[in-house]
Design a protein around this motif. Structure first.
Motif, PDB file in Angstrom:
ATOM      1  N   PHE B 143      -3.985  -0.150 -36.693  1.00  0.00           N
ATOM      2  CA  PHE B 143      -4.076   0.375 -38.054  1.00  0.00           C
ATOM      3  C   PHE B 143      -3.774   1.857 -38.014  1.00  0.00           C
ATOM      4  O   PHE B 143      -3.852   2.501 -36.973  1.00  0.00           O
ATOM      5  CB  PHE B 143      -5.417   0.075 -38.727  1.00  0.00           C
ATOM      6  CG  PHE B 143      -6.615   0.275 -37.872  1.00  0.00           C
ATOM      7  CD1 PHE B 143      -7.268  -0.805 -37.346  1.00  0.00           C
ATOM      8  CD2 PHE B 143      -7.086   1.545 -37.597  1.00  0.00           C
ATOM      9  CE1 PHE B 143      -8.387  -0.638 -36.561  1.00  0.00           C
ATOM     10  CE2 PHE B 143      -8.209   1.727 -36.820  1.00  0.00           C
ATOM     11  CZ  PHE B 143      -8.860   0.624 -36.288  1.00  0.00           C
ATOM     12  N   LEU B 144      -3.402   2.358 -39.159  1.00  0.00           N
ATOM     13  CA  LEU B 144      -2.947   3.737 -39.242  1.00  0.00           C
ATOM     14  C   LEU B 144      -3.755   4.469 -40.306  1.00  0.00           C
ATOM     15  O   LEU B 144      -4.179   3.836 -41.262  1.00  0.00           O
ATOM     16  CB  LEU B 144      -1.461   3.784 -39.607  1.00  0.00           C
ATOM     17  CG  LEU B 144      -0.527   3.105 -38.598  1.00  0.00           C
ATOM     18  CD1 LEU B 144       0.889   3.063 -39.132  1.00  0.00           C
ATOM     19  CD2 LEU B 144      -0.557   3.802 -37.246  1.00  0.00           C
ATOM     20  N   PRO B 145      -3.941   5.758 -40.176  1.00  0.00           N
ATOM     21  CA  PRO B 145      -3.517   6.585 -39.058  1.00  0.00           C
ATOM     22  C   PRO B 145      -4.417   6.406 -37.838  1.00  0.00           C
ATOM     23  O   PRO B 145      -5.594   6.082 -37.976  1.00  0.00           O
ATOM     24  CB  PRO B 145      -3.664   8.003 -39.613  1.00  0.00           C
ATOM     25  CG  PRO B 145      -4.756   7.889 -40.644  1.00  0.00           C
ATOM     26  CD  PRO B 145      -4.637   6.519 -41.234  1.00  0.00           C
ATOM     27  N   THR B 146      -3.831   6.630 -36.682  1.00  0.00           N
ATOM     28  CA  THR B 146      -4.593   6.702 -35.439  1.00  0.00           C
ATOM     29  C   THR B 146      -4.130   7.956 -34.710  1.00  0.00           C
ATOM     30  O   THR B 146      -2.924   8.192 -34.578  1.00  0.00           O
ATOM     31  CB  THR B 146      -4.343   5.455 -34.575  1.00  0.00           C
ATOM     32  OG1 THR B 146      -4.854   4.303 -35.260  1.00  0.00           O
ATOM     33  CG2 THR B 146      -5.061   5.568 -33.228  1.00  0.00           C
ATOM     34  N   THR B 147      -5.086   8.753 -34.279  1.00  0.00           N
ATOM     35  CA  THR B 147      -4.752  10.064 -33.720  1.00  0.00           C
ATOM     36  C   THR B 147      -5.439  10.261 -32.368  1.00  0.00           C
ATOM     37  O   THR B 147      -6.630   9.974 -32.235  1.00  0.00           O
ATOM     38  CB  THR B 147      -5.182  11.185 -34.698  1.00  0.00           C
ATOM     39  OG1 THR B 147      -4.560  10.924 -35.964  1.00  0.00           O
ATOM     40  CG2 THR B 147      -4.745  12.550 -34.212  1.00  0.00           C
ATOM     41  N   PHE B 148      -4.665  10.727 -31.413  1.00  0.00           N
ATOM     42  CA  PHE B 148      -5.182  10.999 -30.067  1.00  0.00           C
ATOM     43  C   PHE B 148      -5.122  12.507 -29.805  1.00  0.00           C
ATOM     44  O   PHE B 148      -4.178  13.179 -30.237  1.00  0.00           O
ATOM     45  CB  PHE B 148      -4.341  10.274 -29.015  1.00  0.00           C
ATOM     46  CG  PHE B 148      -4.465   8.773 -29.104  1.00  0.00           C
ATOM     47  CD1 PHE B 148      -5.402   8.085 -28.357  1.00  0.00           C
ATOM     48  CD2 PHE B 148      -3.644   8.052 -29.955  1.00  0.00           C
ATOM     49  CE1 PHE B 148      -5.521   6.703 -28.462  1.00  0.00           C
ATOM     50  CE2 PHE B 148      -3.760   6.673 -30.069  1.00  0.00           C
ATOM     51  CZ  PHE B 148      -4.698   5.998 -29.314  1.00  0.00           C
ATOM     52  N   PHE B 149      -6.130  12.993 -29.110  1.00  0.00           N
ATOM     53  CA  PHE B 149      -6.181  14.397 -28.731  1.00  0.00           C
ATOM     54  C   PHE B 149      -6.070  14.462 -27.213  1.00  0.00           C
ATOM     55  O   PHE B 149      -6.902  13.886 -26.499  1.00  0.00           O
ATOM     56  CB  PHE B 149      -7.477  15.038 -29.222  1.00  0.00           C
ATOM     57  CG  PHE B 149      -7.572  15.012 -30.726  1.00  0.00           C
ATOM     58  CD1 PHE B 149      -7.132  16.084 -31.481  1.00  0.00           C
ATOM     59  CD2 PHE B 149      -8.059  13.887 -31.384  1.00  0.00           C
ATOM     60  CE1 PHE B 149      -7.197  16.040 -32.872  1.00  0.00           C
ATOM     61  CE2 PHE B 149      -8.121  13.838 -32.765  1.00  0.00           C
ATOM     62  CZ  PHE B 149      -7.684  14.925 -33.510  1.00  0.00           C
ATOM     63  N   ILE B 150      -5.049  15.130 -26.761  1.00  0.00           N
ATOM     64  CA  ILE B 150      -4.729  15.162 -25.334  1.00  0.00           C
ATOM     65  C   ILE B 150      -4.883  16.596 -24.842  1.00  0.00           C
ATOM     66  O   ILE B 150      -4.346  17.527 -25.475  1.00  0.00           O
ATOM     67  CB  ILE B 150      -3.286  14.648 -25.116  1.00  0.00           C
ATOM     68  CG1 ILE B 150      -3.168  13.212 -25.666  1.00  0.00           C
ATOM     69  CG2 ILE B 150      -2.898  14.707 -23.647  1.00  0.00           C
ATOM     70  CD1 ILE B 150      -1.744  12.722 -25.820  1.00  0.00           C
ATOM     71  N   ASP B 151      -5.618  16.769 -23.755  1.00  0.00           N
ATOM     72  CA  ASP B 151      -5.852  18.141 -23.293  1.00  0.00           C
ATOM     73  C   ASP B 151      -4.641  18.663 -22.514  1.00  0.00           C
ATOM     74  O   ASP B 151      -3.647  17.964 -22.331  1.00  0.00           O
ATOM     75  CB  ASP B 151      -7.161  18.238 -22.505  1.00  0.00           C
ATOM     76  CG  ASP B 151      -7.099  17.537 -21.158  1.00  0.00           C
ATOM     77  OD1 ASP B 151      -5.988  17.197 -20.696  1.00  0.00           O
ATOM     78  OD2 ASP B 151      -8.169  17.318 -20.555  1.00  0.00           O
ATOM     79  N   ARG B 152      -4.760  19.872 -22.047  1.00  0.00           N
ATOM     80  CA  ARG B 152      -3.610  20.534 -21.411  1.00  0.00           C
ATOM     81  C   ARG B 152      -3.206  19.859 -20.103  1.00  0.00           C
ATOM     82  O   ARG B 152      -2.092  20.057 -19.622  1.00  0.00           O
ATOM     83  CB  ARG B 152      -3.945  22.009 -21.156  1.00  0.00           C
ATOM     84  CG  ARG B 152      -4.151  22.833 -22.424  1.00  0.00           C
ATOM     85  CD  ARG B 152      -4.509  24.263 -22.023  1.00  0.00           C
ATOM     86  NE  ARG B 152      -4.949  25.093 -23.135  1.00  0.00           N
ATOM     87  CZ  ARG B 152      -4.149  25.843 -23.892  1.00  0.00           C
ATOM     88  NH1 ARG B 152      -2.854  25.843 -23.673  1.00  0.00           N
ATOM     89  NH2 ARG B 152      -4.651  26.589 -24.854  1.00  0.00           N
ATOM     90  N   ASP B 153      -4.137  19.097 -19.541  1.00  0.00           N
ATOM     91  CA  ASP B 153      -3.812  18.384 -18.299  1.00  0.00           C
ATOM     92  C   ASP B 153      -3.253  16.987 -18.557  1.00  0.00           C
ATOM     93  O   ASP B 153      -3.032  16.222 -17.620  1.00  0.00           O
ATOM     94  CB  ASP B 153      -5.076  18.251 -17.429  1.00  0.00           C
ATOM     95  CG  ASP B 153      -5.475  19.588 -16.833  1.00  0.00           C
ATOM     96  OD1 ASP B 153      -4.588  20.460 -16.713  1.00  0.00           O
ATOM     97  OD2 ASP B 153      -6.662  19.768 -16.506  1.00  0.00           O
TER      98      ASP B 153
END
Lengths: 182, 187
Positions: B143-153
């Motif tokens: 389902f949307l929206p789906t949001t991922f938070f990715i760190d600098r690594d």
């Protein structure tokens, strides 16, 4: 025997735990259902209307057939009728203009709860009088108050009974009609 | 050792019952749900190579060293329209600190329609044309929206399903910016 009872109790607890841990209906769960109508009788050569009842699950909405934005996916019904049964006009209900938390200031034209689509079915004169199944798919795109689900197809079908109808007076030979052009 | 036949029967019944429940669940859930249960939080964000609206191939690894907000969206998703202007603002605000917002359009619409939609919303970050395989790699974007938070690594720090408040996104961005080693990103 005490050991047996303990073992049985433990196993039953395990079963209960496994059963209770079953996942809730996920995003793939059906958000629209179809209630097949009672068989509708239509007379050969004459149009008849079949009302198809659908239900949008609680907490969900789907776009109407005429959504308020060009980017929204309209609800549409595609039907596949047997040869010699003609599918005529498909009439969709008007949607309801609703506001949602995610669309402040913008109203979306949607279906919620129960809605009915009316379909005109016309068997040709030469159809054998009997029951016929008409299959189709309702394409819809559902959302809840915070998320939207990819467009889905709901397979559905209904039956019509084609009746012979009253015998009519013999038809004039079209070739003898003064209005006939060929 | 003497075995009680009752125990054997009970065990057999229980095993059969559990097998039935398992098979029934697997059938009901389908392949997508299996993917949805895959939680990639805390794991390395799956690499992808997707085409952008300007016909470039974009890899996630192109942004290594930056905090990435990866937003799966579609033109038919009304809640997505609420978030995207926030992402525009957040990109402006936190871009200099190393944030990169990336939108992945999970859409059947044409590239032109997607581009028009994004332009109308003033999108200032790359929009990539999504593939189901990428959605699956991210746990099944059903389902949307789906949001991922990715760190600098390159590790998935958090994911949000559905529309959330702007402050939740901002908090996650701050966390993603604060974690990992900032390096000179290629883009």
């Amino acid at each position: 025997m005490g050991v047996t009872r303990k073992l049985v109790a433990s196993l039953l607890s395990l079963v209960a735990a496994v059963t209770a841990a079953q996942p809730m209906p996920g995003p793939g769960a059906a958000r629209v259902t179809f209630a097949p109508p009672a068989i509708v009788t239509v007379t050969r050569g004459k149009p008849g209307t079949v009302t198809l009842n659908f239900r949008v699950g609680p907490g969900y909405h789907i776009n109407s057939n005429k959504p308020s934005s060009e980017f929204l996916i309209p609800t549409t019904l595609k039907l596949d009728a047997p040869t010699d049964i003609v599918i005529g006009k498909v009439s969709y209900p008007k949607g309801e203009d609703m506001s949602f938390p995610f669309a402040s200031g913008e109203k979306l034209n949607v279906y919620t709860g129960d809605f009915a689509v009316r379909v005109v079915v016309r068997p040709l004169h030469n159809v054998v009088p009997t029951k016929y199944a008409i299959h189709g798919n309702l394409k819809y795109q559902a959302c809840d108050n915070a998320a939207c689900y990819p467009p889905k197809q709901l397979p559905m079908s209904f039956e019509v009974k084609v009746a012979k109808g009253a015998e009519t007076a013999p038809r004039h030979n079209p070739a003898q009609s003064p209005h006939a052009h060929r | 050792m003497k075995r009680n036949p009752l125990i054997i029967v009970v065990v057999a019944v229980v095993v059969a019952l559990m097998l039935f429940i398992g098979i029934h669940t697997a059938r009901r859930s389908g392949p997508g749900s299996a993917a949805a249960s895959l939680d990639i939080k805390g794991h390395a964000a799956p690499e992808f190579a997707l085409q952008s609206l300007d016909n470039k191939t974009v890899h996630l690894s192109d942004f290594r060293g930056k905090a990435v907000l990866l937003n799966f969206w579609a033109t038919w998703c009304s809640p997505c329209k609420i978030e995207m202007p926030w992402f525009v603002e957040l990109q402006q605000q936190y871009g200099p600190q190393g944030l990169q917002v990336i939108g992945i359009a999970m859409d059947d619409a044409s590239k032109e329609d997607i581009a028009k939609f994004a332009k109308d919303l003033g999108v200032n970050y790359p929009i990539l044309l999504g593939k189901e395989s990428v959605g699956e790699a991210y746990g099944g974007v059903q389902f949307l929206p789906t949001t991922f938070f990715i760190d600098r690594d390159g590790k998935v720090l958090e994911r949000e399903f559905g529309l959330k408040s702007r402050s939740i996104f901002e908090d996650n961005i701050k966390k993603a910016l604060g974690r990992g080693q900032p390096v000179q990103a290629q883009k």
